[in-house]
Design an enzyme around this catalytic site. Structure first.
Site, short mmCIF file in Angstrom:
data_model
loop_
_atom_site.label_atom_id
_atom_site.label_comp_id
_atom_site.label_asym_id
_atom_site.label_seq_id
_atom_site.Cartn_x
_atom_site.Cartn_y
_atom_site.Cartn_z
N HIS A 22 41.38 45.87 40.00
CA HIS A 22 40.87 45.29 38.76
C HIS A 22 41.71 44.06 38.37
CE1 HIS A 22 37.89 46.27 35.67
NE2 HIS A 22 38.68 45.68 34.79
N ALA A 25 33.72 41.69 43.34
CA ALA A 25 33.84 42.66 44.44
C ALA A 25 32.57 42.71 45.27
CB ALA A 25 34.17 44.04 43.88
#
Length: 310
Positions: free
Chosen positions: A175, A185
């Protein structure tokens, strides 16, 4: 990832490779379809309320949709630019790096939060609804560097579908950004796939609950369900490509059924199912000009609407 699933994916990839060079006209249409679907679903997973049709209007005609925020419009346009950026990376054969990951993120937050675009977070964060606590901000750069190193160490020993899925999960786990981690991602995952000649895998908004569920399971030490979840998305994209490139094939469409056939599994008319497919409420794909869905997708829709009614 389940060995049988990997075998199925790699088998379909070999079938696709046998058809190369692919017809430019068909590939152009497929890319148009995939890029729309990819943009809509990736944004919708993160809370963007533009429908599939509205997303299409923003992408194709630059139309501003009434009662929708400026941020939501930028999320659509930015994601499109993110995909084009991936295409340039592939053409130039640019290596995956820490800076490349930041550049991808920079595309996602452009005109939304320019101060944070492409910048690793400097504060600690909590993910709403998740038990996983992301690493402290001071560790971010080293962790992303380790992620890139992990990719190159394992590139030749792990199958492409697996390494793409792992990179997706590992980046979300770290993160590294204040916002836009999921979109980044998924773009990174598809960059890895597309570099190797795979079509992009689309995580469907309709599978959002399951997507977050398998991510939570991975956080608890059981990544297999997440890897299989991504693997099925990769397989779905390959099926769509193969059926578009072999329209006269007598083979079954790998579990997909027509909307007319789907009426046998619910009380909806063909016209209503068509409306659900066009608006993105029923998981469906187009083979040539015909919408196709699966029995599971129909059952999922029935379960979700039943829950809402209760």
């Amino acid at each position: 990832m389940n060995p049988n699933l990997i075998k199925s994916i790699e088998g379909k990839k070999k079938e696709l490779d046998k058809l190369r060079p692919l017809p430019k006209g068909i590939v152009s249409k497929l890319n148009e379809q995939f890029y729309l679907e990819w943009t809509y679903n990736s944004n919708a997973i993160e809370g963007n309320t533009l429908s599939l049709q509205e997303t299409d209007l923003v992408l194709r005609q630059g139309i501003t949709i009434g009662n929708k925020s400026l941020r939501e419009h930028f999320e659509v346009l930015n994601h499109k630019e993110g995909i084009y950026f991936l295409e340039e990376i592939i053409k130039k054969k640019t290596f995956i790096s820490v800076n490349l990951i930041r550049e991808i993120h920079g595309k996602i937050l452009k005109n939304i939060d320019d101060e944070q675009a492409g910048v690793f977070r400097s504060t600690n964060v909590r993910i709403t609804g998740a038990s996983h606590i992301p690493p402290s901000a001071g560790k971010i750069y080293d962790l992303v560097m380790e992620l890139v190193e992990w990719y190159y160490i394992n590139y030749k020993s792990i199958s492409i579908p697996e390494i793409a899925a792992w990179m997706h999960y590992k980046l979300v786990f770290i993160h590294p950004f204040i916002d836009g981690n999921g979109r980044t991602a998924r773009l990174l995952m598809n960059l890895i796939l597309m570099q190797e000649g795979y079509p992009p895998a689309v995580i469907l908004h309709l599978d959002r609950k399951k997507y977050y569920k398998v991510l939570r399971e991975a956080d608890k030490g059981n990544p297999s369900t997440f890897l299989d979840f991504v693997g099925r998305s990769i397989e779905r994209s390959l099926i769509i490509y193969l059926n578009a490139l072999r329209p006269d094939s007598s083979n079954e469409k790998q579990g997909y059924i027509t909307l007319k056939e789907a009426t046998k599994y619910c009380n909806f008319s063909l016209e209503y199912l068509s409306l659900l497919a066009r608006t993105g409420k029923l998981s469906a794909v187009k083979f040539n000009r015909n919408w196709m869905t699966t029995i599971q997708a129909v059952q999922t829709y029935l379960e979700e609407t039943s829950i809402k009614k209760n």
